[in-house]
Design a protein around this motif. Structure first.
Motif, mmCIF file in Angstrom:
data_model
loop_
_atom_site.group_PDB
_atom_site.id
_atom_site.type_symbol
_atom_site.label_atom_id
_atom_site.label_comp_id
_atom_site.label_asym_id
_atom_site.label_seq_id
_atom_site.Cartn_x
_atom_site.Cartn_y
_atom_site.Cartn_z
ATOM 1 N N LEU A 193 48.187 28.947 45.319
ATOM 2 C CA LEU A 193 47.208 28.561 43.918
ATOM 3 C C LEU A 193 47.026 30.247 43.338
ATOM 4 N N THR A 194 46.468 30.906 44.186
ATOM 5 C CA THR A 194 46.099 32.293 43.736
ATOM 6 C C THR A 194 47.385 33.215 43.313
ATOM 7 N N GLU A 195 48.353 33.658 44.512
ATOM 8 C CA GLU A 195 49.738 34.084 44.074
ATOM 9 C C GLU A 195 50.704 33.162 42.338
ATOM 10 N N GLY A 223 49.029 31.949 40.373
ATOM 11 C CA GLY A 223 47.888 32.753 39.188
ATOM 12 C C GLY A 223 47.258 31.437 38.458
ATOM 13 N N LEU A 224 47.234 30.256 38.679
ATOM 14 C CA LEU A 224 46.717 28.799 38.843
ATOM 15 C C LEU A 224 44.723 28.972 39.054
ATOM 16 N N ILE A 225 44.750 30.222 40.267
ATOM 17 C CA ILE A 225 42.956 30.055 40.078
ATOM 18 C C ILE A 225 42.955 31.748 40.765
ATOM 19 N N ARG A 226 41.580 32.090 40.986
ATOM 20 C CA ARG A 226 42.127 33.596 41.572
ATOM 21 C C ARG A 226 40.602 33.481 42.260
ATOM 22 N N ARG A 227 40.720 34.503 43.158
ATOM 23 C CA ARG A 227 40.361 34.963 44.168
ATOM 24 C C ARG A 227 39.028 36.181 43.447
ATOM 25 N N ILE A 228 37.836 36.076 44.604
ATOM 26 C CA ILE A 228 36.934 37.263 43.675
ATOM 27 C C ILE A 228 36.389 37.382 45.320
ATOM 28 N N PRO A 229 36.429 38.487 45.551
ATOM 29 C CA PRO A 229 36.338 39.620 47.019
ATOM 30 C C PRO A 229 34.548 39.642 46.709
ATOM 31 N N THR A 249 38.769 29.982 36.580
ATOM 32 C CA THR A 249 39.670 30.420 35.456
ATOM 33 C C THR A 249 40.446 32.136 36.469
ATOM 34 N N PRO A 250 41.625 31.805 35.889
ATOM 35 C CA PRO A 250 42.237 33.147 36.770
ATOM 36 C C PRO A 250 41.976 34.390 35.606
#
Length: 123
Positions: free
Chosen positions: A47-49, A51-57, A68-69
């Motif tokens: 989903l991150t790849e 662009g539907l979601i965003r990973r926050i390290p 919110t991507p």
């Protein structure tokens, strides 16, 4: 979209804030009791790849996932560990003006004390 991936996305879209993979896993398990944590991670990655979601390290080691991507800033409470959106306006434009070069992306996490924890500390 495959059903388990759709379930992971639905959990994030219906959440009030940012979630970590273990919380997403617990919520998806209510619909798919046989799902394993690795499947949740694989779907979060996909989903991150896409662009539907965003990973926050985060420096704590456990990543958060954001429904919110688009690029925006975050604040991390140093007391409870909650991650919240920080509204800083068009911060990318500010960065670009100061750097005199294009800003393609950035991750900004402000370390703070959230309003709930601040009130609890004052009592």
């Amino acid at each position: 979209m495959i059903p388990k991936r759709a379930a992971v996305l639905r959990v994030l879209r219906e959440s009030e804030g940012h979630l970590q993979a273990d919380e997403i896993y617990r919520r998806v398990r209510q619909v798919y009791p046989g799902i394993v944590l690795a499947t949740v991670y694989n779907n979060l990655h996909a989903l991150t790849e896409a662009g539907l979601i965003r990973r926050i390290p985060t420096p704590t080691g456990a990543d958060f996932y954001d429904k919110t991507p688009t690029v925006h800033e975050h604040a991390l409470c140093t007391v409870c560990g909650r991650l919240i959106d920080a509204e800083l306006g068009d911060f990318a434009a500010v960065l670009q003006r100061h750097l005199a070069m294009p800003v393609l992306s950035y991750d900004l996490i402000l370390h703070t004390v959230c309003p709930c924890c601040e009130q609890a500390e004052q009592k």
